[in-house]
Design a protein around this motif. Sequence first.
Motif, short mmCIF file in Angstrom:
data_model
loop_
_atom_site.label_atom_id
_atom_site.label_comp_id
_atom_site.label_asym_id
_atom_site.label_seq_id
_atom_site.Cartn_x
_atom_site.Cartn_y
_atom_site.Cartn_z
N GLU A 91 0.72 -0.89 0.04
CA GLU A 91 -0.09 0.18 -0.11
C GLU A 91 0.85 1.15 0.10
N ALA A 92 1.91 1.18 0.78
CA ALA A 92 2.89 2.25 0.82
C ALA A 92 3.40 2.29 -0.63
N ALA A 93 3.93 1.52 -1.22
CA ALA A 93 4.38 1.64 -2.53
C ALA A 93 3.41 2.38 -3.61
N LYS A 94 2.14 1.98 -3.39
CA LYS A 94 1.22 2.48 -4.28
C LYS A 94 0.89 4.06 -3.96
N MET A 95 1.04 4.14 -2.94
CA MET A 95 0.96 5.98 -2.57
C MET A 95 2.00 6.60 -2.84
N TYR A 96 3.27 6.13 -2.99
CA TYR A 96 4.44 6.80 -3.53
C TYR A 96 4.36 6.99 -4.92
N GLU A 97 3.82 5.84 -5.30
CA GLU A 97 3.66 5.71 -6.84
C GLU A 97 2.71 6.87 -7.39
N ARG A 98 1.59 6.98 -6.73
CA ARG A 98 0.76 8.02 -6.92
C ARG A 98 1.25 9.48 -6.72
N CYS A 99 1.99 9.56 -5.94
CA CYS A 99 2.91 10.91 -5.69
C CYS A 99 3.58 11.21 -7.02
N LEU A 100 4.22 10.25 -7.42
CA LEU A 100 5.42 10.35 -8.67
C LEU A 100 4.50 10.35 -10.07
N ALA A 101 3.26 9.93 -10.03
CA ALA A 101 2.64 9.85 -11.34
C ALA A 101 2.08 11.49 -11.43
N GLU A 102 1.85 12.04 -10.28
CA GLU A 102 1.67 13.61 -10.42
C GLU A 102 2.58 14.63 -10.35
N ASN A 103 3.58 14.18 -9.86
CA ASN A 103 4.92 14.89 -10.01
C ASN A 103 6.28 14.12 -10.22
N PRO A 104 6.73 13.60 -11.23
CA PRO A 104 7.81 12.87 -11.34
C PRO A 104 9.12 13.20 -10.85
N LYS A 105 9.11 14.47 -10.47
CA LYS A 105 10.34 15.01 -9.87
C LYS A 105 10.31 15.39 -8.46
N ASP A 106 9.36 14.40 -7.85
CA ASP A 106 8.96 14.40 -6.14
C ASP A 106 10.10 13.60 -5.62
N LYS A 107 11.56 13.90 -5.34
CA LYS A 107 12.67 13.38 -4.87
C LYS A 107 12.24 12.85 -3.48
N LYS A 108 11.43 13.34 -2.69
CA LYS A 108 11.05 12.80 -1.41
C LYS A 108 10.46 11.36 -1.69
N ALA A 109 9.22 11.43 -2.41
CA ALA A 109 8.49 10.24 -2.93
C ALA A 109 9.25 9.14 -3.43
N LYS A 110 10.23 9.62 -4.64
CA LYS A 110 11.10 8.65 -5.38
C LYS A 110 12.21 8.05 -4.05
N ALA A 111 12.58 8.78 -3.09
CA ALA A 111 13.70 8.13 -2.04
C ALA A 111 12.76 7.22 -1.37
N GLU A 112 11.58 7.61 -1.25
CA GLU A 112 10.77 6.60 -0.02
C GLU A 112 10.12 5.51 -0.89
#
Length: 126
Positions: A91-112
């Motif tokens: 579930e956490a992976a899906k949440m971070y993937e949602r972040c990156l889908a909206e903003n591929p430059k989200d470094k925090k979401a990418k690291a997490e």
Amino acid sequence: MKAYALQDLHRLSGPKATLQQALKLSPYNSQYLTELGEICSLEKNWSQAMKAYKDAEEYAPLGPDDRKADNIARARRGKGYVLVELGKLDEAAKMYERCLAENPKDKKAKAELDYVRQQQAKKKRR
């Protein structure tokens, strides 16, 4: 600002009370809700943290246009963090993937997301 400063000093009761007071005046303020979620996370109060993050994401569209995307991303990353701490890695992976889908430059979401994938790989090896 007071809550943020007290949190930086690791005085959690002060910022929590300050944010709760601010939320009485502005109950749909996504930024305040996200900050409350962060404090609840530091307290390891996962259910209260998740509720604050969910509310922050829900109410983010009500805020200023120039802050909406950032407030939504912060709330989702917070939800992802709680899910990791609860051991809900998929579930956490899906949440971070949602972040990156909206903003591929989200470094925090990418690291997490990278961290979550490492944990998932370790879990599979066991």
